[in-house]
Design a protein around this motif. Sequence first.
Motif, short mmCIF file in Angstrom:
data_model
loop_
_atom_site.label_atom_id
_atom_site.label_comp_id
_atom_site.label_asym_id
_atom_site.label_seq_id
_atom_site.Cartn_x
_atom_site.Cartn_y
_atom_site.Cartn_z
N PRO A 100 0.70 -1.19 -0.22
CA PRO A 100 0.06 -0.01 -0.02
C PRO A 100 0.85 1.09 -0.14
O PRO A 100 0.18 2.29 -0.52
N GLN A 101 1.97 1.19 0.23
CA GLN A 101 2.80 2.42 0.62
C GLN A 101 3.86 2.58 -0.63
O GLN A 101 4.58 3.50 -0.60
N ASP A 102 3.67 1.76 -1.70
CA ASP A 102 4.79 1.85 -2.64
C ASP A 102 4.02 1.70 -3.82
O ASP A 102 3.60 0.75 -4.53
N SER A 103 3.75 2.77 -4.49
CA SER A 103 2.98 2.90 -5.84
C SER A 103 3.66 2.10 -6.90
O SER A 103 2.92 1.88 -8.01
N ASN A 104 4.91 1.94 -6.93
CA ASN A 104 5.47 1.12 -7.98
C ASN A 104 5.17 -0.32 -8.04
O ASN A 104 4.84 -0.99 -8.92
N THR A 105 4.68 -0.79 -6.68
CA THR A 105 4.10 -2.34 -6.89
C THR A 105 2.89 -2.06 -7.17
O THR A 105 2.32 -3.15 -7.77
N GLY A 152 0.16 -4.60 -14.00
CA GLY A 152 0.68 -5.41 -15.32
C GLY A 152 0.43 -6.59 -15.27
O GLY A 152 0.07 -7.49 -15.98
N MET A 153 0.36 -7.41 -13.99
CA MET A 153 0.49 -8.85 -13.86
C MET A 153 -1.01 -9.37 -14.03
O MET A 153 -1.51 -10.16 -14.72
#
Length: 344
Positions: free
Chosen positions: A122-127, A133-134
């Motif tokens: 939740p804290q990492d927009s890159n994830t 994409g997945m």
Amino acid sequence: MSNVKTKKPFLEAVNGDGVICAEGYLFELERRGYVQAGSFVPLCVIEHPEVVEQLHRDFVRAGSDVVEAFTYYAHRERLAVIGKEHLLEKMNKDALAIAKKIADETGTYFAGNVCNTNVWNPQDSNTHTIARGMFAEQVKWAKEAGVDFVIAETIDYVGEALVAVEEIKKAGLIAVVTLGGHPDENTWDGVTVVDACVTLEKAGADVVGINCHRGPDTILPLIAQLVKKLTVPVAALPVPYRTTADQPTMNTLKGKNGEKAFPVNLDPFVCTRTDITEFTVEAKKLGVKYFGLCCGTGPHHVRAMAEALGRKPPASQCTADMTRHFIHGTGQGISSHNQANKAR
């Protein structure tokens, strides 16, 4: 066999008499020696497709209205963990082809599948971008294969589930979305699972509910809340394990020496067919329309569920008939000298 697909569109069937979706491929094929517990990657789709095909047939014969492509954990994160990310597209397309074959042969619904990505933070927009994409690539392959709908299941974060809904709806497909039922009744981003399901309905999910983790007795209280809050059909897919108020999920069940039973020592907790019958009857009374069972399910559980809904799937020809038993039976030809040993 069930032939609901040829009779009416999927959502019409769900809103009518309801549908059964047998899940639990990972655990059943792990028991049979074709999936490794831990990584839980469905390599058998490629290495032993005949086994996957047979399990689809077994579940349909037992009463499942849906053939779900075995693509749970056939995603980038899991495949990268075991160093086989190069198999991603083949694994997904092969799984979809196997499921489509059986669905077409049996007149059942053909479902694609996406699940918890294990990368969402939740804290990492890159994830979030990675997770999107997945979902997008698996949904794309499912659409190309001609699925009737896509299941997004066992998702831990409402934010992640919303992205799954977006990708499924963007592809113009029906979205069945179920969240994991954790011990504290919250998603991992701190929203109650009931409120999270309401959010998913507002986002456009067509069927919403809870799957996995919780057994029949501990999932029903949450389902009772859901049916009061949602206007879309509610899905209930517990694990067939006897979870309790003190140990509400299969992950919290303890063995005789206090050790964690998950995942390979859950056998003493397996639900009986009567347990599944009772759950199904109660779920139907509550208003559930999308029935199923998750990790730990065997065809006998599915048959019990189907029969509890008043159905007679092909496997019902082998439903127990103890009148024919050599000791406990009462039918013609049963020897009285054997019956005398009933209490022994």
